[in-house]
Every structure is written in C-alpha cells, then in structure tokens.
Enzyme design. Sequence first.
Site, PDB file in Angstrom:
ATOM      1  N   HIS A 128       0.869  -1.182   0.000  1.00  0.00           N
ATOM      2  CA  HIS A 128       0.000   0.000   0.000  1.00  0.00           C
ATOM      3  C   HIS A 128       0.902   1.226   0.000  1.00  0.00           C
ATOM      4  O   HIS A 128       1.707   1.414   0.912  1.00  0.00           O
ATOM      5  CB  HIS A 128      -0.923   0.022   1.218  1.00  0.00           C
ATOM      6  CG  HIS A 128      -1.865   1.190   1.213  1.00  0.00           C
ATOM      7  ND1 HIS A 128      -3.130   1.128   0.649  1.00  0.00           N
ATOM      8  CD2 HIS A 128      -1.722   2.458   1.672  1.00  0.00           C
ATOM      9  CE1 HIS A 128      -3.715   2.307   0.771  1.00  0.00           C
ATOM     10  NE2 HIS A 128      -2.885   3.126   1.394  1.00  0.00           N
ATOM     11  N   CYS A 129       0.751   2.050  -1.026  1.00  0.00           N
ATOM     12  CA  CYS A 129       1.638   3.201  -1.197  1.00  0.00           C
ATOM     13  C   CYS A 129       0.983   4.463  -0.638  1.00  0.00           C
ATOM     14  O   CYS A 129      -0.039   4.913  -1.172  1.00  0.00           O
ATOM     15  CB  CYS A 129       1.965   3.389  -2.677  1.00  0.00           C
ATOM     16  SG  CYS A 129       3.068   4.777  -3.007  1.00  0.00           S
TER      17      CYS A 129
END
Length: 267
Positions: A128-129
């Site tokens: 998850h960025c």
Amino acid sequence: MVQNVFRSGFLVRVAHTLLTWIITVILFLHNTSLRRCEEQGELLLPALFFLLVVLSVLLYFAVSLMDPGFVLNDTVKGAQSPNEEMEAMIPQSSTPRLRRCGYCLLQQPMRAKHCHMCKRCVHRFDHHCPWIENCVGERNHRWFIIYLLVQLLTLLSGLHVALSGISPALTWEQWFRVNGFLLAALCIVGIFSVVVVVLLGSHLYLISINCTTWEFMSRHRISYLKTCKDEENPFDRGVLCNLWDFFCICRTVMWEKVYHRNTLNPV
C-alpha cells in the site's frame, strides 16, 4: 465527512498536485533555461517540459484512482465461487490450500493479501503506497512503474532546469535572497529524485525475479513460501520471461497453477 476526506486520500493528492505546480511555476518564473528559451522565442523545450509535468500528474491520478485488483465477492449462497472451482482443479498435495481472509471473509487467491488501509483483499498484492493513497496490485502495478519512470524523467529535468537558474551574487546573504525559491525547489526535487530512484530500482529488481514487496519482506510468514528454500521462488521464470509477463501480459494470472507447475518441475 472529514474522515471520508482523509480516507479517500484527497489531501495527499491535493498536496502532491499543488507541490508539483508550485515548483513548475517557480522554474518558469525564475531566470532558468526555460525562461531564457521563452524570451528567445524557442518554445520547444518549455513545451516539452510542461507536457512532461502534465503527463506525470495524469499518471499519478490514474494510478492512485485505479482498481489495483480487488478480490471480488465470492459469498453468493448456493453457488460455487470461481476460486473454489479453481482450487478443485489443482491437486492439493503440492499446493497450499486457499484460505479465507479473516477480515473480509473472502477466499484469497494465491499471492493476494488483505490491505488494512483499503479494507479489501488485493490480487498479487505488492504494497500500500501512501504517496498515491492506493494499493499497488496486479491491475495497476504496471502503470505504477510507468508512472515512476515518467516521474523520474520529470524530476531529473526539473533538477537540470533549477541548476540552470542559480545566479551568482556578491555576498552569501544576497545569494540566498536571489536564489532562495530555486534552492527550495532544488532540495525538494532532489529528495524526491532519490526516493523515486530507490523505488524504481527496487521494483524493477523484484519484477525481474517475479517477487512482490510483500513476499520479499514477509517470506517467512507466507504459507506458500514457507516450504521453499531461501533462494527458491516458485513464480520465477527467468529475467526476460518475468519482464515480458509483467509488462506485456494483461490478464489475471492463476498463480496456483504456476506454483503447482513449477514446484513439480523445478528449473
């Protein structure tokens, strides 16, 4: 209302967009190579730089708003889900059994993981960025890499333009006063350039061995990798094949079949 704004990543995307255009305006207004080209009537370089910035912003929003490959609902009563049919097709003696997610109660395909930020399971979950406020998964990973490439080209061009605008002065005080905004832009662009180089390099390496960030960092906790040797990757088909599959194959892969085939016939 406020929680929904934060949850959707609205503030992160607005901050990224504002910062991008503020730095772009600084580079165009100061006595940089862009400004000198404009004054001389040579508009090709400024136009190309502007289009590069626009392309990077468009790709940023495309990747951040794109479905990363969320696992669909398989809890319809009275019907066998595609994942359950797929599981039945593959011998269970050599392939770890598919499990149900403890959070959204969906049956997870191999290489899928539940994201606590998105509150969904994602096919071929990478990470998850927080920069794009979205997961990087099977559907948008390719576009994430393309975005990083364009962003790096934009940042390096910005560094060159910012350096071209640094002006000399008689004293340090005058020098900082004249070049203050450019120096600030130079620092921000330089930091982001280092971050993007590290991100791009690490992702290209992992792609070349067909491994995700999650698998690389949490190998010891993943059921289908626990039984493999330290250097063994059941999804690795060689550098060229891995790159070809990543950039040129646009479909959801049944990783259970790949795992079963490679564990029975290791290279």
